[in-house]
Design a protein around this motif. Structure first.
Motif, PDB file in Angstrom:
ATOM      1  N   LEU A   1      58.238  69.252  41.903  1.00  0.00           N
ATOM      2  CA  LEU A   1      59.424  69.475  42.728  1.00  0.00           C
ATOM      3  C   LEU A   1      59.057  69.873  44.153  1.00  0.00           C
ATOM      4  O   LEU A   1      59.578  69.316  45.114  1.00  0.00           O
ATOM      5  CB  LEU A   1      60.324  70.548  42.094  1.00  0.00           C
ATOM      6  N   MET A   2      58.147  70.844  44.304  1.00  0.00           N
ATOM      7  CA  MET A   2      57.717  71.271  45.630  1.00  0.00           C
ATOM      8  C   MET A   2      56.614  70.363  46.174  1.00  0.00           C
ATOM      9  O   MET A   2      56.639  69.960  47.334  1.00  0.00           O
ATOM     10  CB  MET A   2      57.240  72.723  45.579  1.00  0.00           C
TER      11      MET A   2
ATOM     12  N   ALA B   1      60.598  82.022  43.850  1.00  0.00           N
ATOM     13  CA  ALA B   1      61.197  83.042  44.709  1.00  0.00           C
ATOM     14  C   ALA B   1      61.971  82.414  45.857  1.00  0.00           C
ATOM     15  O   ALA B   1      63.090  82.853  46.194  1.00  0.00           O
ATOM     16  CB  ALA B   1      60.105  83.970  45.250  1.00  0.00           C
ATOM     17  N   GLU B   2      61.399  81.374  46.479  1.00  0.00           N
ATOM     18  CA  GLU B   2      62.081  80.705  47.592  1.00  0.00           C
ATOM     19  C   GLU B   2      63.352  79.999  47.127  1.00  0.00           C
ATOM     20  O   GLU B   2      64.373  80.002  47.815  1.00  0.00           O
ATOM     21  CB  GLU B   2      61.134  79.703  48.251  1.00  0.00           C
ATOM     22  N   ALA B   3      63.283  79.367  45.947  1.00  0.00           N
ATOM     23  CA  ALA B   3      64.461  78.663  45.422  1.00  0.00           C
ATOM     24  C   ALA B   3      65.613  79.629  45.155  1.00  0.00           C
ATOM     25  O   ALA B   3      66.767  79.343  45.491  1.00  0.00           O
ATOM     26  CB  ALA B   3      64.086  77.905  44.147  1.00  0.00           C
ATOM     27  N   PHE B   4      65.313  80.769  44.557  1.00  0.00           N
ATOM     28  CA  PHE B   4      66.364  81.739  44.260  1.00  0.00           C
ATOM     29  C   PHE B   4      66.858  82.434  45.524  1.00  0.00           C
ATOM     30  O   PHE B   4      68.027  82.803  45.616  1.00  0.00           O
ATOM     31  CB  PHE B   4      65.869  82.762  43.229  1.00  0.00           C
ATOM     32  N   ASN B   5      65.987  82.587  46.507  1.00  0.00           N
ATOM     33  CA  ASN B   5      66.418  83.139  47.785  1.00  0.00           C
ATOM     34  C   ASN B   5      67.333  82.164  48.514  1.00  0.00           C
ATOM     35  O   ASN B   5      68.362  82.561  49.086  1.00  0.00           O
ATOM     36  CB  ASN B   5      65.187  83.462  48.645  1.00  0.00           C
TER      37      ASN B   5
ATOM     38  N   LEU C   1      63.466  71.490  50.512  1.00  0.00           N
ATOM     39  CA  LEU C   1      63.767  70.081  50.784  1.00  0.00           C
ATOM     40  C   LEU C   1      64.327  69.403  49.542  1.00  0.00           C
ATOM     41  O   LEU C   1      65.305  68.651  49.613  1.00  0.00           O
ATOM     42  CB  LEU C   1      62.500  69.361  51.264  1.00  0.00           C
ATOM     43  N   THR C   2      63.712  69.656  48.385  1.00  0.00           N
ATOM     44  CA  THR C   2      64.207  69.066  47.135  1.00  0.00           C
ATOM     45  C   THR C   2      65.606  69.584  46.818  1.00  0.00           C
ATOM     46  O   THR C   2      66.485  68.821  46.381  1.00  0.00           O
ATOM     47  CB  THR C   2      63.250  69.403  45.972  1.00  0.00           C
ATOM     48  N   GLN C   3      65.854  70.867  47.058  1.00  0.00           N
ATOM     49  CA  GLN C   3      67.184  71.433  46.822  1.00  0.00           C
ATOM     50  C   GLN C   3      68.227  70.811  47.744  1.00  0.00           C
ATOM     51  O   GLN C   3      69.314  70.433  47.301  1.00  0.00           O
ATOM     52  CB  GLN C   3      67.154  72.951  47.019  1.00  0.00           C
ATOM     53  N   GLN C   4      67.891  70.691  49.027  1.00  0.00           N
ATOM     54  CA  GLN C   4      68.830  70.088  49.974  1.00  0.00           C
ATOM     55  C   GLN C   4      69.117  68.633  49.624  1.00  0.00           C
ATOM     56  O   GLN C   4      70.251  68.161  49.725  1.00  0.00           O
ATOM     57  CB  GLN C   4      68.260  70.171  51.392  1.00  0.00           C
ATOM     58  N   ALA C   5      68.067  67.914  49.184  1.00  0.00           N
ATOM     59  CA  ALA C   5      68.222  66.501  48.860  1.00  0.00           C
ATOM     60  C   ALA C   5      69.182  66.300  47.691  1.00  0.00           C
ATOM     61  O   ALA C   5      70.076  65.447  47.745  1.00  0.00           O
ATOM     62  CB  ALA C   5      66.854  65.898  48.534  1.00  0.00           C
TER      63      ALA C   5
ATOM     64  N   TRP D   1      76.080  72.177  43.154  1.00  0.00           N
ATOM     65  CA  TRP D   1      75.419  72.482  41.885  1.00  0.00           C
ATOM     66  C   TRP D   1      74.004  71.903  41.830  1.00  0.00           C
ATOM     67  O   TRP D   1      73.163  72.382  41.062  1.00  0.00           O
ATOM     68  CB  TRP D   1      76.237  71.992  40.690  1.00  0.00           C
ATOM     69  N   GLY D   2      73.724  70.910  42.665  1.00  0.00           N
ATOM     70  CA  GLY D   2      72.385  70.342  42.707  1.00  0.00           C
ATOM     71  C   GLY D   2      71.357  71.347  43.180  1.00  0.00           C
ATOM     72  O   GLY D   2      70.245  71.417  42.657  1.00  0.00           O
ATOM     73  N   ARG D   3      71.751  72.159  44.169  1.00  0.00           N
ATOM     74  CA  ARG D   3      70.864  73.213  44.671  1.00  0.00           C
ATOM     75  C   ARG D   3      70.565  74.224  43.570  1.00  0.00           C
ATOM     76  O   ARG D   3      69.431  74.654  43.381  1.00  0.00           O
ATOM     77  CB  ARG D   3      71.542  73.897  45.862  1.00  0.00           C
ATOM     78  N   ASP D   4      71.598  74.581  42.813  1.00  0.00           N
ATOM     79  CA  ASP D   4      71.422  75.552  41.730  1.00  0.00           C
ATOM     80  C   ASP D   4      70.604  74.968  40.580  1.00  0.00           C
ATOM     81  O   ASP D   4      69.801  75.670  39.953  1.00  0.00           O
ATOM     82  CB  ASP D   4      72.788  76.015  41.211  1.00  0.00           C
ATOM     83  N   PHE D   5      70.810  73.672  40.316  1.00  0.00           N
ATOM     84  CA  PHE D   5      70.054  73.029  39.240  1.00  0.00           C
ATOM     85  C   PHE D   5      68.561  73.044  39.548  1.00  0.00           C
ATOM     86  O   PHE D   5      67.734  73.334  38.658  1.00  0.00           O
ATOM     87  CB  PHE D   5      70.524  71.586  39.036  1.00  0.00           C
ATOM     88  N   ILE D   6      68.173  72.754  40.792  1.00  0.00           N
ATOM     89  CA  ILE D   6      66.762  72.773  41.170  1.00  0.00           C
ATOM     90  C   ILE D   6      66.202  74.185  41.050  1.00  0.00           C
ATOM     91  O   ILE D   6      65.053  74.391  40.617  1.00  0.00           O
ATOM     92  CB  ILE D   6      66.558  72.227  42.595  1.00  0.00           C
TER      93      ILE D   6
END
Length: 473
Positions: free
Chosen positions: A77-78, A167-171, A330-334, A342-347
């Motif tokens: 993912l990252m 940590a970055e994803a949850f932040n 980037l993956t979350q935004q994409a 919900w895509g951001r939360d799913f990642i």
């Protein structure tokens, strides 16, 4: 320190490791007669009876899940996001290349890990590169060198990028302070790893298939939504890989470097990590080569399937690529651009499970280094646990660049030592592959029974491949 790490990475990756990996992949592909392509379907058929086991080892399915737990993490993912940000879409092509030829390398190291396994004081199977260096090459020095690299890489460094991405994803998604995430991850990791290899394998067996299928379904949904754009995306990948796009030929080297580097970090083919999971298994068919097929499948699923899913999510999103959009964000935004918030939360949830299972699998791998570096005692294990958990917390609050550079250095050192070793053991690999194939050609279930002469010639653990220990069940 950063200057030293960057200089070392430039030397190892720029002039040594990339050519070495390509040469090794081609070497094993040729010597094993393109086994990853000729027996592509057989990789899947080996999994039919993969839940069989005994009291000494984990099942082949658990070994696959444990290896996937370490493989399927931030690299999928990252790492893909980093590769595309720096190397452009062409990096994906080189990620595919290193995976396809790396499948032969994965077969080689996993087969050797299974061949040279032994039992520990609890009666459980253990093995890995240090064991086949010590037994197959009769080189205690090489076994010690690899064990030091293994301890530094998996015991100290590799969990830091996983923790950082979580940590970055949850932040990014929920505004959770990275220090809080670090504390929670450290506590959860301690609970799991103190249960030992079998507990880690059971945990991976539950989590990895579920999250892998969920991520695959979401990515398939995104691809189907944009099915008309797929041909142009694929064309972009191939043109960028060979410098035919706007940046010209100067991007070829960057794309190749990032694709191979991030591909190796994701699928670990040749690193010498996966043989530890392979060696812990009771294989079915009862033949060392069967674990080679199982772990080839792991490389295919990790890179060709899951990394491609992430690449398609990013490239179909319309986000302008560049280093200002970097890493897991980037993956979350994409995905958010494609399916909504919900895509951001799913990642965020996916990276938690993928990253966390990677961290606990890292512990299981690093544990194999302890007997070789004289830390297989109560004090040594406490020090190891403290260092391992401390690096999880550090990774949560450090910057992504710092932890990635350290991970790249440790990965390069491990891989160079391991690839040299498996190259020197090619003769044993060819013997095992021919023996396995002879059973297949006859329509028999492959079974390896080592004679006393073979035990002495190959320096195998006595009776580990005896008739009694390889009974068909």
């Amino acid at each position: 320190m950063n200057d030293f790490v960057n200089a070392a990475n430039g030397l190892l990756w720029g002039q040594i490791l990339v050519p070495l990996l390509l040469i090794a992949g081609v070497w094993f592909t040729v010597r094993l007669r393109a086994i990853q392509f000729r027996h592509f379907g057989h990789m899947f058929s080996v999994m039919k009876n993969s839940r069989k086991s005994d009291g000494h080892g984990i099942s082949s399915f658990q070994a696959l899940c444990t290896s996937l737990a370490a493989r399927v993490g931030t690299g999928n993912l990252m790492g893909v996001a980093v590769a595309i940000s720096i190397g452009g879409p062409g990096a994906i092509f080189w990620m595919w290349v290193i995976a396809l030829i790396g499948m032969a390398t994965a077969f080689a190291e996993s087969t050797l890990g299974q061949l040279y396994k032994e039992t520990n004081r609890n009666g459980d199977y253990r093995g890995g590169p240090a064991y086949y260096m010590l037994k197959g090459l009769k080189s205690p020095a090489l076994a010690l060198l690899f064990s030091i690299c293994l301890f530094i890489g998996y015991g100290m460094i590799f969990s830091a990028p996983q923790a950082n991405s979580i940590a970055e994803a949850f932040n990014y998604s929920y505004g959770v302070d990275t220090m809080i995430t670090g504390v929670v991850l450290t506590i959860f990791a301690a609970i799991i790893v103190l249960g030992g290899m079998k507990k880690i394998a059971r945990f991976s067996e539950m989590v990895v298939p579920f999250m892998g299928v969920a991520y695959l379904l979401v990515a398939t949904f995104v691809i189907l939504m944009n099915i008309g754009e797929i041909p142009s995306i694929l064309l972009n990948i191939f043109e960028s890989a060979f410098g035919l796009r706007e940046a010209g030929g100067g991007m070829i080297g960057i794309a190749m470097m990032q694709g191979i580097k991030r591909g190796l970090y994701s699928n670990e083919a040749g690193m010498g990590s996966v043989p530890h999971a392979a060696a812990a298994a009771t294989p079915y068919p009862p033949h060392p080569a069967s674990q080679g097929y199982v772990q080839m499948l792991g490389v295919f699923f990790d890179t060709i399937v899951l990394c491609t899913c992430t690449a398609m999510i990013i490239l179909l999103s319309g986000i302008e690529l560049g280093q200002e959009n970097f890493g897991i964000a980037l993956t979350q935004q994409a995905l958010e651009n494609q399916v909504g918030s919900w895509g951001r939360d799913f990642i965020a949830v996916a990276i938690f499970f993928f990253g966390f299972t990677s961290m606990v699998a890292n512990y299981a791998y690093a544990e194999n280094a302890l007997p070789f570096i004289k830390m297989n005692n109560k004090i040594g294990r406490l020090v190891f646990l403290a260092v391992f958990l401390g690096m999880i917390f550090y990774g949560s609050i450090a910057t992504l660049g710092e932890v990635i550079n350290l991970a790249d250095l440790a990965m390069a050192l491990m891989t160079i030592v391991n690839v040299v070793a498996i190259g020197l053991l090619t003769k044993q690999l060819v013997i095992l592959a021919k023996d396995y194939n002879s059973h297949i050609d006859k329509g028999d279930v492959p079974r390896f029974i080592a004679s006393k002469e073979q035990e002495q010639e190959m320096n195998l653990t006595p009776n580990i491949w005896s008739k009694e220990n390889t009974e068909l069940k």
